[in-house]
Design a protein around this motif. Structure first.
Motif, PDB file in Angstrom:
ATOM      1  N   PHE A   1       0.825  -1.217   0.000  1.00 14.13           N
ATOM      2  CA  PHE A   1       0.000   0.000   0.000  1.00 14.13           C
ATOM      3  C   PHE A   1       0.858   1.266   0.000  1.00 14.13           C
TER       4      PHE A   1
ATOM      5  N   ASP B   1      -3.485  -6.871   5.995  1.00  9.79           N
ATOM      6  CA  ASP B   1      -4.249  -7.426   4.880  1.00  9.79           C
ATOM      7  C   ASP B   1      -3.470  -8.664   4.413  1.00  9.79           C
TER       8      ASP B   1
ATOM      9  N   HIS C   1      -3.947 -11.963   1.956  1.00 11.44           N
ATOM     10  CA  HIS C   1      -4.776 -12.660   0.974  1.00 11.44           C
ATOM     11  C   HIS C   1      -4.061 -13.855   0.339  1.00 11.44           C
TER      12      HIS C   1
ATOM     13  N   HIS D   1      -2.578  -7.984  -4.316  1.00 10.32           N
ATOM     14  CA  HIS D   1      -1.814  -7.249  -3.297  1.00 10.32           C
ATOM     15  C   HIS D   1      -1.802  -8.053  -2.001  1.00 10.32           C
TER      16      HIS D   1
ATOM     17  N   ASP E   1     -13.670 -10.731   0.801  1.00  8.87           N
ATOM     18  CA  ASP E   1     -12.724  -9.681   1.140  1.00  8.87           C
ATOM     19  C   ASP E   1     -13.030  -9.193   2.551  1.00  8.87           C
TER      20      ASP E   1
END
Ligand code: VGL
Ligand code: ZN
Length: 198
Positions: free
Chosen positions: A14, A47, A49, A82, A114
């Motif tokens: 980010f 975050d 993922h 990301h 998400d």
């Protein structure tokens, strides 16, 4: 009154040079580090993922990044890949004072859902467990900083207010993606939800 600093997604992907870079994202790191000392508890969110995550445009043939698709739980922006688990982009910014954190909360690790908010995934019902952690510690007041102001910070702060915490966002220690007016919309929605913008 027990105060926690909730640092949202201050991760390499980010920040400038990252895969979903937020303009000026790295500029907030020193301010965030300085704020840690003034709080009874410090929580970092990360975050996190899997590569086959449903929010990645690359996992939807023909879909453009930043387009919107329908998920079983509602509309979902399709992001560039990301914060993939275990990659350098998922790591915290190298200058973030990670050692000072009491808790690191990972979110978005289910391939099909998400999770912008630190409290609930985007289906709005799957809890991350953060509310229970904070309540068990007697935390009443939450200050939110980090990335991105108009997505994960805003969704987290609004959920916090809805759950009965006093919620404040320090905008100087946040940066926004600002996708199609999302920053203005997020500010309005946060105020309406009772979040204090400082
Ligand atoms: C975020 C988009 C996708 C955020 C996370 O941290 O605001 N935005 N994943
Ligand atoms: Zn994400």
């Amino acid at each position: 009154m027990t105060q926690a600093l909730i640092v949202i997604d201050l991760q390499t992907d980010f920040c400038p040079g990252g895969r979903l870079a937020v303009a000026g994202g790295d500029e907030v790191v020193d301010a965030v580090n300085a704020m840690m000392a003034g709080h009874d508890a410090v929580v970092l969110t990360q975050d996190w993922h899997p590569a086959d995550h449903a929010s990645f445009a690359g996992n939807h043939p023909g879909a453009a990044p930043f387009s919107v698709t329908q998920m079983p739980y509602g509309p979902q922006v399709l992001w560039p890949a990301h914060c993939v688990i275990g990659t350098p982009g998922a790591a915290f910014h190298p200058r973030l004072d990670v050692d000072r954190a009491d808790l690191i909360l990972r979110k978005g690790f289910r391939a099909g859902i998400d999770s912008y908010s630190a409290f609930f995934e985007n289906d709005r019902t799957t809890a991350t467990g953060l509310a229970g952690y904070l309540r068990d510690r007697g935390v009443t007041d939450l200050t939110f900083v980090g990335l991105a102001l108009d997505f994960c910070v805003a969704w987290s702060a609004m959920d916090a207010a809805r759950l009965g915490f006093r919620a404040r966002v320090v905008e100087d220690a946040c940066r926004a993606i600002d996708l199609d007016g999302s920053l203005d919309a997020a500010r309005k929605a946060m105020r309406a939800a009772g979040v204090v913008l400082a």
